[in-house]
Each structure stands twice: as structure tokens, then as C-alpha cells.
Design a protein around this motif. Sequence first.
Motif, PDB file in Angstrom:
ATOM      1  N   TRP A 152     -10.341  -9.218  -6.562  1.00  0.00           N
ATOM      2  CA  TRP A 152     -11.087  -8.696  -7.701  1.00  0.00           C
ATOM      3  C   TRP A 152     -12.500  -8.344  -7.267  1.00  0.00           C
ATOM      4  CZ3 TRP A 152     -15.414 -11.234  -9.940  1.00  0.00           C
ATOM      5  CH2 TRP A 152     -15.702 -12.490  -9.391  1.00  0.00           C
ATOM      6  N   LYS A 153     -13.190  -7.620  -8.120  1.00  0.00           N
ATOM      7  CA  LYS A 153     -14.565  -7.223  -7.827  1.00  0.00           C
ATOM      8  C   LYS A 153     -15.336  -7.060  -9.132  1.00  0.00           C
ATOM      9  CE  LYS A 153     -13.495  -2.260  -7.806  1.00  0.00           C
ATOM     10  NZ  LYS A 153     -13.517  -1.005  -7.020  1.00  0.00           N
ATOM     11  N   ARG A 154     -16.660  -7.122  -9.009  1.00  0.00           N
ATOM     12  CA  ARG A 154     -17.549  -6.804 -10.128  1.00  0.00           C
ATOM     13  C   ARG A 154     -17.915  -5.327 -10.019  1.00  0.00           C
ATOM     14  NH1 ARG A 154     -19.555 -11.706 -12.261  1.00  0.00           N
ATOM     15  NH2 ARG A 154     -19.265 -13.480 -10.843  1.00  0.00           N
ATOM     16  N   GLU A 155     -17.788  -4.611 -11.107  1.00  0.00           N
ATOM     17  CA  GLU A 155     -18.132  -3.194 -11.118  1.00  0.00           C
ATOM     18  C   GLU A 155     -19.279  -2.986 -12.105  1.00  0.00           C
ATOM     19  OE1 GLU A 155     -15.910   0.745 -12.625  1.00  0.00           O
ATOM     20  OE2 GLU A 155     -14.967  -0.156 -10.850  1.00  0.00           O
ATOM     21  N   ALA A 156     -20.472  -2.788 -11.572  1.00  0.00           N
ATOM     22  CA  ALA A 156     -21.654  -2.604 -12.414  1.00  0.00           C
ATOM     23  C   ALA A 156     -21.609  -1.238 -13.096  1.00  0.00           C
ATOM     24  CB  ALA A 156     -22.919  -2.737 -11.576  1.00  0.00           C
ATOM     25  N   PHE A 157     -22.188  -1.179 -14.288  1.00  0.00           N
ATOM     26  CA  PHE A 157     -22.264   0.090 -15.003  1.00  0.00           C
ATOM     27  C   PHE A 157     -23.577   0.155 -15.771  1.00  0.00           C
ATOM     28  CE2 PHE A 157     -20.200  -2.847 -17.976  1.00  0.00           C
ATOM     29  CZ  PHE A 157     -20.958  -2.664 -19.135  1.00  0.00           C
ATOM     30  N   VAL A 158     -23.996   1.372 -16.046  1.00  0.00           N
ATOM     31  CA  VAL A 158     -25.138   1.636 -16.915  1.00  0.00           C
ATOM     32  C   VAL A 158     -24.697   2.703 -17.903  1.00  0.00           C
ATOM     33  CG1 VAL A 158     -27.514   2.464 -17.077  1.00  0.00           C
ATOM     34  CG2 VAL A 158     -26.810   1.080 -15.105  1.00  0.00           C
ATOM     35  N   ARG A 159     -24.923   2.434 -19.157  1.00  0.00           N
ATOM     36  CA  ARG A 159     -24.591   3.415 -20.204  1.00  0.00           C
ATOM     37  C   ARG A 159     -25.762   3.454 -21.177  1.00  0.00           C
ATOM     38  NH1 ARG A 159     -20.312   6.323 -22.212  1.00  0.00           N
ATOM     39  NH2 ARG A 159     -20.210   6.583 -24.480  1.00  0.00           N
ATOM     40  N   GLY A 160     -26.467   4.582 -21.200  1.00  0.00           N
ATOM     41  CA  GLY A 160     -27.682   4.643 -21.985  1.00  0.00           C
ATOM     42  C   GLY A 160     -28.701   3.668 -21.441  1.00  0.00           C
ATOM     43  N   ASP A 161     -29.211   2.806 -22.316  1.00  0.00           N
ATOM     44  CA  ASP A 161     -30.190   1.807 -21.877  1.00  0.00           C
ATOM     45  C   ASP A 161     -29.560   0.437 -21.693  1.00  0.00           C
ATOM     46  OD1 ASP A 161     -29.649   1.220 -24.507  1.00  0.00           O
ATOM     47  OD2 ASP A 161     -31.748   1.120 -25.157  1.00  0.00           O
ATOM     48  N   GLN A 162     -28.225   0.377 -21.576  1.00  0.00           N
ATOM     49  CA  GLN A 162     -27.523  -0.902 -21.436  1.00  0.00           C
ATOM     50  C   GLN A 162     -26.811  -0.968 -20.094  1.00  0.00           C
ATOM     51  OE1 GLN A 162     -26.008  -2.603 -25.381  1.00  0.00           O
ATOM     52  NE2 GLN A 162     -25.563  -0.429 -25.622  1.00  0.00           N
TER      53      GLN A 162
END
Length: 292
Positions: free
Chosen positions: A63-73
Motif C-alpha cells: 500500500w501507499k499514501r497518495e497525497a492530493f490537493v484540491r482547491g485549498d484542501q
Amino acid sequence: MSDLRHRTRVALLLSLVASVPAWADNNVSERWQHQVEAISAGTGTIARGDAIGARLDTLGIAWKREAFVRGDQAGENLVADLGGPDKAPLLLIGAHYDKVPVGHGATDNASGVAAVLELAQALKATPLAHHRVQVVFWDLEEKGLVGAHAWVATAGRERPALYVNFDVFGWGDTLWMMTPAAEGDSRLVAALRTASTQEKLGFSPGDKYPPTDHLAFLKAGWPAVSFSLVGGDEIDPILAVFGGGKPAQVPKVMQVIHSERDTTAELDGARVDDALRVVEQGLRAWDAAATH
């Protein structure tokens, strides 16, 4: 809770979970309960994710952590690959692991996460014949399904043959399924109906359902369904509340989630094993009927 105390408690709970290696046994509900406790012990999203990762490690699932950015979050989805036949279509299974600031997030949604982990164990032990399988644990569902929306919006993301969501899987006698109206008579629904009859478990499919991560997929035109385990008598009042109504009796779900009551004390896993067997049998029948 200090980090050391949290890690110690999680290690103890996970050792209990790991002590029962097989899916086809009488300990599904016990493992589910221990996993909900391990996740709920974490006061923050990172700790909750660590408990999920520890369980996946125990199962030997990468498994892995997949970072994301959506708007200001910004957040992190957790992604695990169960493998499957090369170039086969993708079955995606998921649940959100974040929580609101109050309560422990046991029902909403450590219960759904633990259900996905049980299915992951079963599908790793006996893979599907015609689909690859991934499981994803969404962040920031409580902020507007942000993690799921970010996933769908990622350029080049593979469109799954089906996304299967779990949200609120904490007690009750009825498997409640969100399925689009056009698919109400699908082979998956038919297989689930047959399996639920065999297990003597209530089954309630339909297109009316509370908002949760499946909506990100449907909005993109991707196929998705969602499951909850609740009391059959709760469904109509739950829908009434989400529709702005005031039912005569407030259903337990609406009293527990997003409140200080959302702890493991409210859980009842008596039918969790039956419900998960129904879902697994339904997915295996759906997979077996697939033509490519």
C-alpha cells in the motif's frame, strides 16, 4: 492519548486481529470489531491511517499514501493493490477514514473501513478471475468528498469497471445498497438478493441514499454502488432526515454519527459476518459473469 500509548494499543489490537488468519471462519465480526477499535483509537487522521496501514502490512498487501490537493484542501488517500489478471478491468473498493472533530468516528466510518479490510483479506486469499482489485481509503470525505473527487479528477486515472463504497457498517439486520435506478435489476443486485436470502439478512437496494464518496464517481459518469449495514427500520427515517424532514422517531444512525456518541460502545457486529459474506458472494458472481 500520547503517541506511545496509541501505538501500544494499536499493536495490541492488531495482534488480536492477526491471530485469526482465515476468512472462512467464525471470527469475521471479532476481527472487524478489533480493527474498528484500532482505527478509532487514533485521535487524528494520521494515526487512523497508521492503523489501516498496519493491518494491510499484516495481510501482506502492498500500500501507499497518495497525497492530493484540491482547491485549498490537502490530504492523503491510502491505496492498496490486491493484484489480479494482467490487463483485466479494475474493481475499486473503498471507504473514507477521516472523521469529524467530535466523537471517535467508530460508526462513521471506522466500521466501513474495517469492512473493506475484511473484503481485502478475502479477495487476496482467493482472487477474482476477471478483475484486478484495488482498495482505497479516502481522506476528507467529511469536508465534501474531497479525497474521492481528487481521485476521479486526476489526469490519466483508470476508470474502474465498478467502484464499491462502504460508509456506516456498524449494526443492524439489513444490507442497504445504493444502486442507480437503471441498474436496479443488474446481475450484481440479483446475486446480492440471492445471497442475502440464503443468509437470512435484509437487503434494501435503491437509488435513494445519503451523500457519500460514491457520488464523486457517479458525477464523473463512472459506475458506483455503496453499502451500509443498518437496521431495516432506520432506512426510511434516515432518508427523511436527509430530505429535510423530521421523522417521529430519530433513527439511531442520526443520533450517533457526528456526535460524541460515535464510539465503539454503539457498535453491534452480530450480522457483520453475514453482510460481508453477502457482499463477497455478490461480487464474485458479478466477476464470474463478466465478459470482455
